[in-house]
Design a protein around this motif. Structure first.
Motif, PDB file in Angstrom:
ATOM      1  N   UNK A  59      46.456  43.393  37.444  1.00  0.00           N
ATOM      2  CA  UNK A  59      45.199  43.642  37.912  1.00  0.00           C
ATOM      3  C   UNK A  59      44.979  43.460  39.558  1.00  0.00           C
ATOM      4  N   UNK A  60      45.420  42.630  39.865  1.00  0.00           N
ATOM      5  CA  UNK A  60      45.477  42.184  41.306  1.00  0.00           C
ATOM      6  C   UNK A  60      46.185  43.271  42.233  1.00  0.00           C
ATOM      7  N   UNK A  61      47.300  43.992  41.606  1.00  0.00           N
ATOM      8  CA  UNK A  61      47.930  44.788  42.298  1.00  0.00           C
ATOM      9  C   UNK A  61      47.088  46.266  42.510  1.00  0.00           C
ATOM     10  N   UNK A  62      46.677  46.506  41.250  1.00  0.00           N
ATOM     11  CA  UNK A  62      45.772  47.838  41.235  1.00  0.00           C
ATOM     12  C   UNK A  62      44.431  47.601  42.071  1.00  0.00           C
ATOM     13  N   UNK A  63      43.767  46.525  41.957  1.00  0.00           N
ATOM     14  CA  UNK A  63      42.751  46.330  42.818  1.00  0.00           C
ATOM     15  C   UNK A  63      43.012  46.350  44.273  1.00  0.00           C
ATOM     16  N   UNK A  64      43.995  45.710  44.764  1.00  0.00           N
ATOM     17  CA  UNK A  64      44.654  46.077  45.916  1.00  0.00           C
ATOM     18  C   UNK A  64      44.769  47.389  46.566  1.00  0.00           C
ATOM     19  N   UNK A  65      45.228  48.055  45.589  1.00  0.00           N
ATOM     20  CA  UNK A  65      45.818  49.519  46.070  1.00  0.00           C
ATOM     21  C   UNK A  65      44.118  50.263  46.129  1.00  0.00           C
ATOM     22  N   UNK A  66      43.467  50.136  45.032  1.00  0.00           N
ATOM     23  CA  UNK A  66      41.894  50.509  45.367  1.00  0.00           C
ATOM     24  C   UNK A  66      41.446  50.176  46.429  1.00  0.00           C
ATOM     25  N   UNK A  67      41.255  49.162  46.939  1.00  0.00           N
ATOM     26  CA  UNK A  67      40.658  48.712  48.111  1.00  0.00           C
ATOM     27  C   UNK A  67      41.317  49.376  49.356  1.00  0.00           C
ATOM     28  N   UNK A  68      42.717  49.339  49.309  1.00  0.00           N
ATOM     29  CA  UNK A  68      43.365  50.028  50.333  1.00  0.00           C
ATOM     30  C   UNK A  68      43.026  51.291  50.974  1.00  0.00           C
ATOM     31  N   UNK A  69      42.671  52.079  49.707  1.00  0.00           N
ATOM     32  CA  UNK A  69      42.110  53.413  49.609  1.00  0.00           C
ATOM     33  C   UNK A  69      40.809  53.697  50.003  1.00  0.00           C
ATOM     34  N   UNK A  70      39.983  52.582  49.428  1.00  0.00           N
ATOM     35  CA  UNK A  70      38.611  52.539  49.343  1.00  0.00           C
ATOM     36  C   UNK A  70      38.057  51.166  49.668  1.00  0.00           C
ATOM     37  N   UNK A  71      38.070  50.937  50.835  1.00  0.00           N
ATOM     38  CA  UNK A  71      37.520  49.445  51.623  1.00  0.00           C
ATOM     39  C   UNK A  71      36.037  49.300  50.924  1.00  0.00           C
ATOM     40  N   UNK A  72      35.591  50.411  50.996  1.00  0.00           N
ATOM     41  CA  UNK A  72      33.972  50.334  50.702  1.00  0.00           C
ATOM     42  C   UNK A  72      33.619  49.687  49.109  1.00  0.00           C
ATOM     43  N   UNK A  73      34.464  49.726  48.532  1.00  0.00           N
ATOM     44  CA  UNK A  73      34.551  49.090  47.006  1.00  0.00           C
ATOM     45  C   UNK A  73      34.593  47.624  47.177  1.00  0.00           C
ATOM     46  N   UNK A  74      33.736  46.970  46.856  1.00  0.00           N
ATOM     47  CA  UNK A  74      33.458  45.655  47.023  1.00  0.00           C
ATOM     48  C   UNK A  74      34.328  44.915  46.122  1.00  0.00           C
ATOM     49  N   UNK A  75      35.237  43.821  46.137  1.00  0.00           N
ATOM     50  CA  UNK A  75      35.895  43.155  44.986  1.00  0.00           C
ATOM     51  C   UNK A  75      35.367  41.687  45.238  1.00  0.00           C
ATOM     52  N   UNK A  76      34.781  41.381  44.131  1.00  0.00           N
ATOM     53  CA  UNK A  76      34.291  39.901  43.993  1.00  0.00           C
ATOM     54  C   UNK A  76      35.516  38.879  43.750  1.00  0.00           C
TER      55      UNK A  76
END
Length: 189
Positions: free
Chosen positions: A19-36
């Motif tokens: 979960x953390x790895x996928x979330x980090x990959x998502x945020x690297x591509x879309x920094x606008x997505x806010x991760x709680x």
């Protein structure tokens, strides 16, 4: 920019599924997505930073957060420590029209479904049980007793896959992230 209104996405799955790895990959591509950033009563692991990886709080502070209604969800995880999602930052992001992502466990996802049924619920699954065990052992952050506790919890969590709107198999981080991007309705690049 997204073309759909801001909608909370809840990403859940068993321990060590990535979960953390996928979330980090998502945020690297879309920094606008806010991760709680969750609050937890567990101590930090080596390299974890308070306020970045988790808000590390005392059991007394966690109790106060529950009592004051400051948590969107919370749970005792693996029979030991408590984790929870601070409510205020989630509501602020959604009100501002920003895409928000929660990376939480099954118990938390069920609580969020009860209070925010309009959220998008995504289950991240391992390609196999053997791969999940390999990942948990390979990260080397838990002793043998803790690994067994986490694997017992993972068996229960895997059985809840059908409760989710979408299931993504994490057989490859970038492919799983691509699928999450599509499910969230983020613009492709």
């Amino acid at each position: 920019m997204t073309t759909t209104p801001a909608r909370l996405t809840v990403l859940a799955g068993p321990t060590a599924v990535g979960k953390g790895t996928v979330s980090a990959d998502l945020r690297a591509r879309y920094p606008r997505v806010w991760l709680s950033v969750s609050a937890t009563t567990r101590p930090p692991r080596p390299g974890e930073v308070d306020g970045v990886h988790y808000h590390f709080v005392s059991p007394e502070k966690f109790d106060a957060m529950i009592e004051d209604g400051e948590l969107l969800e919370w749970a005792v995880v693996h029979g030991r420590n408590r984790y929870g999602t601070p409510r205020g930052p989630v509501e602020e992001r959604l009100a501002a029209g920003e895409p928000a992502l929660l990376e939480i466990d099954l118990q938390g996802a069920r609580q969020v479904r009860a209070t925010m049924p309009e959220a998008r619920f995504v289950f991240l699954a391992p390609p196999s049980w053997e791969e999940l065990e390999r990942r948990l052992v390979g990260r080397g952050t838990e002793d043998a007793a803790e690994r067994q506790r986490r694997l017992a919890t993972a068996r229960v969590e895997l059985a809840a896959e059908s409760e989710f709107d979408h299931v993504i198999v994490n057989d490859d981080v970038h492919r799983a992230t691509d699928e999450l991007i599509q499910v969230m309705g983020l613009p492709t690049r």
